[in-house]
Each structure stands twice: as C-alpha cells, then as structure tokens.
Design an enzyme around this catalytic site. Structure first.
Site, PDB file in Angstrom:
ATOM      1  CD  GLU A   1      34.886  36.874  51.002  1.00  0.00           C
ATOM      2  OE1 GLU A   1      35.689  37.090  52.115  1.00  0.00           O
ATOM      3  OE2 GLU A   1      33.833  37.230  51.479  1.00  0.00           O
ATOM      4  N   GLY A   2      39.561  38.195  47.004  1.00  0.00           N
ATOM      5  CA  GLY A   2      41.072  38.508  46.453  1.00  0.00           C
ATOM      6  C   GLY A   2      41.221  36.813  45.816  1.00  0.00           C
TER       7      GLY A   2
HETATM    8  C1  LIG Z   1      29.864  37.976  42.017  1.00  0.00           C
HETATM    9  C2  LIG Z   1      31.298  38.937  43.003  1.00  0.00           C
HETATM   10  C3  LIG Z   1      30.749  39.572  43.815  1.00  0.00           C
HETATM   11  C4  LIG Z   1      31.921  40.284  44.554  1.00  0.00           C
HETATM   12  N1  LIG Z   1      31.210  40.954  45.720  1.00  0.00           N
HETATM   13  C5  LIG Z   1      31.949  41.910  46.653  1.00  0.00           C
HETATM   14  C6  LIG Z   1      31.856  42.654  47.415  1.00  0.00           C
HETATM   15  O1  LIG Z   1      30.809  42.194  48.246  1.00  0.00           O
HETATM   16  N2  LIG Z   1      32.553  43.344  48.212  1.00  0.00           N
HETATM   17  C7  LIG Z   1      33.780  43.761  47.608  1.00  0.00           C
HETATM   18  O2  LIG Z   1      34.363  45.281  47.724  1.00  0.00           O
HETATM   19  N3  LIG Z   1      33.625  42.912  45.942  1.00  0.00           N
HETATM   20  C8  LIG Z   1      33.634  42.566  45.460  1.00  0.00           C
HETATM   21  N4  LIG Z   1      34.055  41.559  44.523  1.00  0.00           N
HETATM   22  C9  LIG Z   1      34.918  41.791  44.329  1.00  0.00           C
HETATM   23  C10 LIG Z   1      35.979  40.860  44.171  1.00  0.00           C
HETATM   24  O3  LIG Z   1      36.666  40.833  45.377  1.00  0.00           O
HETATM   25  C11 LIG Z   1      37.214  41.391  43.130  1.00  0.00           C
HETATM   26  O4  LIG Z   1      36.365  41.089  41.834  1.00  0.00           O
HETATM   27  C12 LIG Z   1      38.663  40.728  42.888  1.00  0.00           C
HETATM   28  O5  LIG Z   1      39.000  40.922  44.445  1.00  0.00           O
HETATM   29  C13 LIG Z   1      39.152  41.489  41.690  1.00  0.00           C
HETATM   30  O6  LIG Z   1      39.678  42.335  41.628  1.00  0.00           O
HETATM   31  P1  LIG Z   1      39.114  42.793  40.006  1.00  0.00           P
HETATM   32  O7  LIG Z   1      38.131  41.739  39.191  1.00  0.00           O
HETATM   33  O8  LIG Z   1      39.327  44.164  39.352  1.00  0.00           O
HETATM   34  O9  LIG Z   1      40.617  42.458  39.425  1.00  0.00           O
HETATM   35  P2  LIG Z   1      42.266  42.557  38.351  1.00  0.00           P
HETATM   36  O10 LIG Z   1      42.713  42.726  39.639  1.00  0.00           O
HETATM   37  O11 LIG Z   1      41.856  43.437  37.233  1.00  0.00           O
HETATM   38  O12 LIG Z   1      42.468  40.764  38.478  1.00  0.00           O
HETATM   39  C14 LIG Z   1      42.694  40.400  37.543  1.00  0.00           C
HETATM   40  C15 LIG Z   1      43.806  39.844  36.811  1.00  0.00           C
HETATM   41  O13 LIG Z   1      45.087  39.817  37.255  1.00  0.00           O
HETATM   42  C16 LIG Z   1      45.471  39.248  38.363  1.00  0.00           C
HETATM   43  N5  LIG Z   1      46.205  39.415  39.414  1.00  0.00           N
HETATM   44  C17 LIG Z   1      46.094  41.166  39.799  1.00  0.00           C
HETATM   45  N6  LIG Z   1      46.758  41.291  40.448  1.00  0.00           N
HETATM   46  C18 LIG Z   1      47.847  41.044  40.204  1.00  0.00           C
HETATM   47  C19 LIG Z   1      49.276  40.654  40.651  1.00  0.00           C
HETATM   48  N7  LIG Z   1      49.925  41.064  42.275  1.00  0.00           N
HETATM   49  N8  LIG Z   1      50.109  39.214  41.225  1.00  0.00           N
HETATM   50  C20 LIG Z   1      49.042  38.334  39.886  1.00  0.00           C
HETATM   51  N9  LIG Z   1      48.184  38.288  39.618  1.00  0.00           N
HETATM   52  C21 LIG Z   1      47.484  39.552  39.848  1.00  0.00           C
HETATM   53  C22 LIG Z   1      44.087  38.503  39.444  1.00  0.00           C
HETATM   54  O14 LIG Z   1      44.323  37.585  39.979  1.00  0.00           O
HETATM   55  C23 LIG Z   1      43.050  38.501  37.684  1.00  0.00           C
HETATM   56  O15 LIG Z   1      43.433  37.442  37.112  1.00  0.00           O
HETATM   57  C24 LIG Z   1      32.391  40.436  43.930  1.00  0.00           C
HETATM   58  C25 LIG Z   1      33.203  40.246  42.892  1.00  0.00           C
HETATM   59  C26 LIG Z   1      32.333  39.542  41.761  1.00  0.00           C
HETATM   60  C27 LIG Z   1      32.961  38.889  40.087  1.00  0.00           C
END
Ligand SMILES: Cc1cc2nc3c(=O)[nH]c(=O)nc-3n(C[C@H](O)[C@H](O)[C@H](O)COP(=O)(O)OP(=O)(O)OC[C@H]3O[C@@H](n4cnc5c(N)ncnc54)[C@H](O)[C@@H]3O)c2cc1C
Length: 390
Positions: free
Chosen positions: A364-365
């Site tokens: 959730e972010g």
């Molecule tokens: C167990 C689990 C359950 C989940 N459930 C759901 C769900 O029900 N529905 C749904 O839609 N999603 C769900 N998610 C997705 C989750 O919300 C995302 O994994 C999360 O938002 C991060 O996206 P990403 O994994 O692609 O990481 P990325 O966006 O690739 O981020 C990688 C790293 O870069 C950093 N980063 C990215 N952009 C910036 C920025 N602008 N400034 C500084 N740092 C930055 C991040 O903080 C992180 O450290 C789930 C994820 C998990 C692991």
C-alpha cells in the site's frame, strides 16, 4: 486531529482480543508453516460479523467508525498478521465501490461482501507498475455495452480466492496514465480470468498473493466505477483510506511481539536473576512500548481524520503508516533480541512476527512513497505545488 476512545471502543477491543487469544493465536504458527489460507478463521470472522465493519448498515454491514475498525485489525494482528488481512483486504477490495460506486452497484455487491459470503481483492499493481501507478498497462477496450479487459496484475492479495476484484485498467492509453485509467468491478468466475501463480513469501504466508491474468475478460459497462478516466483518483482515494488498516496491522504485530518479550523476560533467568531485572533489557522494553504507543495514538488520530472526511486525511494516514510500519519492524527485531537465541527459532512466535512486520513497510505504498505523500501535503499547505502534483 482530536479523538477520544469510548467505552464502546474498549468493549470491542476486549471482545476481539478474547476471540483472537483463544481462536486465532493458537493457529498462527501452523498457518505460517503451511502457507495455507485459514478458511476456518475467515468463517469465524464472518460469523462474528467482523467482515462488514466498513459497510453501511443498509447493505448489511455494521458500519463501525474508523477507530473501531483500526482496533479490530490491531487486535487480530496482535495474534496473527495473516488473519488480520482477511478484514483488511475485504475492505481494501470494497473501498473503490464505497468511494465511487453507484447505489445500484453497492446494493448488488455489498450484502455478499459484508456477510463474508464473497471475498474481495484490489488489483492495481503490475510487474512494471508498482510505486509508479501511472505506468500500468492493463487495457480495457469498449465493446458495445461491455469492456474487454486484457493484461496481468502482480502481487494481488487474495486475488486467487476472491469472488470479486476491483481492477484499475487503461481505457484511454493516449491520455496518459493518470487521465486514461478507469476502475471496474470484475467477477472472478468470468471467462478469461485466471490466477496462475502464487508468490512464496517471507511473511504473511497464509495470505495468498496472486498473479492475475485477464484475457479479454468481458465486463459490463454497468460494472465501471464512476466515469471513464476516474480510475487513478479512485485508486488513490482507496489507498489513502486503506493505509490506515496497514498502520493498525503494524501496531498489532508490534503489540504481540512486545507482550511476548515482556512475558519471556519475566521468566528467563541468567546470571542468577530474571533478565527483566536487567536495566539493559528494561530500557529495550521501555523503548518498544513507548514507540508503539506513539504509533497507536497516531493511528487513532488518522482514523479520526478519515472518519471526519478531513481534506488532508492522506497526510494523516501516510504519517501513521510510515511511523507504525517502521515501529513494527524495530519492535519485532528487538523482541527477537530480548529472547536471544530462542527468538531466532520457530518454537517461539517473535521471528514470525519480525518476518510479518516487514510487509507493512512495503505494501500500500512503500515507506519512501509515504514520505513523498507527506512531503507533498506539507508543501501544498505551504502553497508550494508542482504542476504534476495533481
Ligand atoms: C505481499 C504483498 C501483497 C500485496 N498486495 C497488493 C494488493 O492486494 N493489490 C495491489 O494492487 N498491490 C499489492 N501489492 C503491491 C505493493 O503495493 C507494491 O509491491 C508496492 O507498492 C511497491 O511496488 P514495487 O514492489 O513494484 O516496488 P518499486 O516501485 O519497484 O520500488 C522499488 C524501490 O524503489 C523505491 N522507490 C520507488 N519509487 C520511488 C520514488 N519516487 N522515490 C523514492 N523511492 C522510490 C521503493 O520505495 C522501493 O524501495 C502487494 C505487494 C506484496 C509484496
């Protein structure tokens, strides 16, 4: 943001704590080890009317205030983080319908969701679109009175077991991510919908996290939420409110770890005395308690902001999720430290709690995204906005 806990809040906490201590906590280790969704506990929560606390009473819900909903999640998470995701995600998947659904859409779906007969999920994230929501690729093409949805979603909690997923997809790719997205209610028994793969996870292991494939899934236009182009705003309004549940989950996980560490320190003896009598351990316990109390109070303040429909509720829920998530990680890590080597083995629950706590800093972010939201709100208050801030 002011709030006051009432006798009703205390009573709800006592009732849920008893239920969680007696029927959820004893199952937590087995759920973690088997990585199987606890259907029995889903039924238990449904029977106790605890899956529709977000839902208006006219549609069969119990419509509790947001502090009560936070207490519910906190007390379940104190026993088992996986099980706390059952009410959390039931609400998350329903929130787009709550914030943008018509009376007819709410009447059609809410009774089955509030009773727990149906499970909901929220489908936003894709392989190439995590923090950068505007980069999503799933397409929704108009076809007469329907839309055809095609593409994949990643990391969708309960996506493989839900009856309904609220999905964000592009209706107008040329308009660019933010303006071209729309939100849809997708019933998962529609032909073309599949959940081919589950993730193997560090924590919350009984909560299935699914990859979803949609291959020309036909969705009636009557299942579009709001207007075409409203999808980004609906997704953000959903997350701004749902983050409160993650803050409450984090507070609950930390509370469970703290309680266990205190009880352990009171009986473990080294150098001829209880380790609870060592000042080094006492300082650690005091830091754990005071930090989690701060996270708890901030979470209730954020709940009051959501309840009041405060214009800056995103500021409050992001502050709460940021502080509570980091606190849960610190407190659970310290709980492992208090138990020494026993904290590191699966015979005791604190290593599971530490693994579970990590997710509250990610979904959730991420915590970095919470900081961006908080900073954006601060700058907006100061009258400093960028053209891209929306
Ligand atoms: C167990 C689990 C359950 C989940 N459930 C759901 C769900 O029900 N529905 C749904 O839609 N999603 C769900 N998610 C997705 C989750 O919300 C995302 O994994 C999360 O938002 C991060 O996206 P990403 O994994 O692609 O990481 P990325 O966006 O690739 O981020 C990688 C790293 O870069 C950093 N980063 C990215 N952009 C910036 C920025 N602008 N400034 C500084 N740092 C930055 C991040 O903080 C992180 O450290 C789930 C994820 C998990 C692991």
């Amino acid at each position: 943001m002011s709030y006051r806990l009432t006798a009703d809040h205390d009573e709800l906490r006592a009732v849920v704590r008893q239920l969680a201590d007696e029927q959820i906590a004893p199952r937590a280790a087995a759920i973690d080890a088997s990585a199987e969704f606890p259907w029995d506990l889903k039924e238990l929560l449904a029977r106790q009317d605890l899956l529709g606390t977000w839902c208006p009473t006219r549609f069969g819900g119990t419509q509790l205030d947001d502090i009560s909903q936070a207490i519910l999640v906190e007390e379940i998470a104190r026993a088992d983080a996986t099980t706390s995701l059952i009410p959390i995600v039931q609400k998350l998947g329903s929130l787009p319908i709550l914030v943008a659904g018509s009376e007819e859409q709410q009447a059609r779906y809410f009774p089955r969701l509030a009773s727990g007969e149906w499970l909901a999920a929220f489908g936003l994230t894709e392989a190439g679109s995590g923090s950068d929501v505007a980069a999503l690729r799933m397409r929704a093409k108009r076809d007469g009175d329907d839309y055809l949805l095609s593409g994949s979603k990643r990391f969708i909690t309960h996506g493989s077991i839900a009856n309904l997923v609220t999905v964000i997809a592009l209706t107008d790719p040329d308009a660019g991510g933010r303006k071209g997205m729309s939100a849809f209610i997708v019933e998962t028994d529609t032909p073309g919908f599949s959940a081919p793969r589950l993730e193997h996870k560090m924590g919350i292991r009984g909560s299935p996290t699914a990859e979803l494939h949609l291959d020309e899934v036909r969705v009636p236009a009557a299942n579009r939420l709001g207007e075409e182009g409203d999808g980004f705003a609906i997704a953000m309004a959903t997350l701004d409110r749902s983050r409160l549940s993650i803050a409450a989950q984090a507070v609950g996980i930390a509370a469970g770890a703290l309680d266990f560490a205190v009880a352990y320190a009171a009986q473990r003896r080294q150098f001829g005395e209880r380790i609870a009598d060592l000042q080094g351990i006492q300082f650690m316990l005091a830091d754990m308690a005071s930090q989690n109390e701060a996270a708890r109070q901030l979470t209730y303040a954020a709940a009051a902001a959501v309840d009041a429909g405060a214009p800056d509720l995103a500021y409050w829920t992001s502050c709460a999720k940021l502080i509570a998530g980091d606190t849960a990680m610190r407190v659970t890590t310290d709980a492992v430290q208090v138990l020494g080597g026993y904290g590191y083995v699966t015979e005791y629950p604190v290593e599971r709690m530490m693994r579970d706590a990590k997710i509250t800093q990610l979904y959730e972010g991420t915590q970095q995204i919470q900081r961006l939201i908080v900073a954006r709100q601060l700058l907006r208050r100061a009258g400093v906005t960028r053209p891209t801030d929306g």
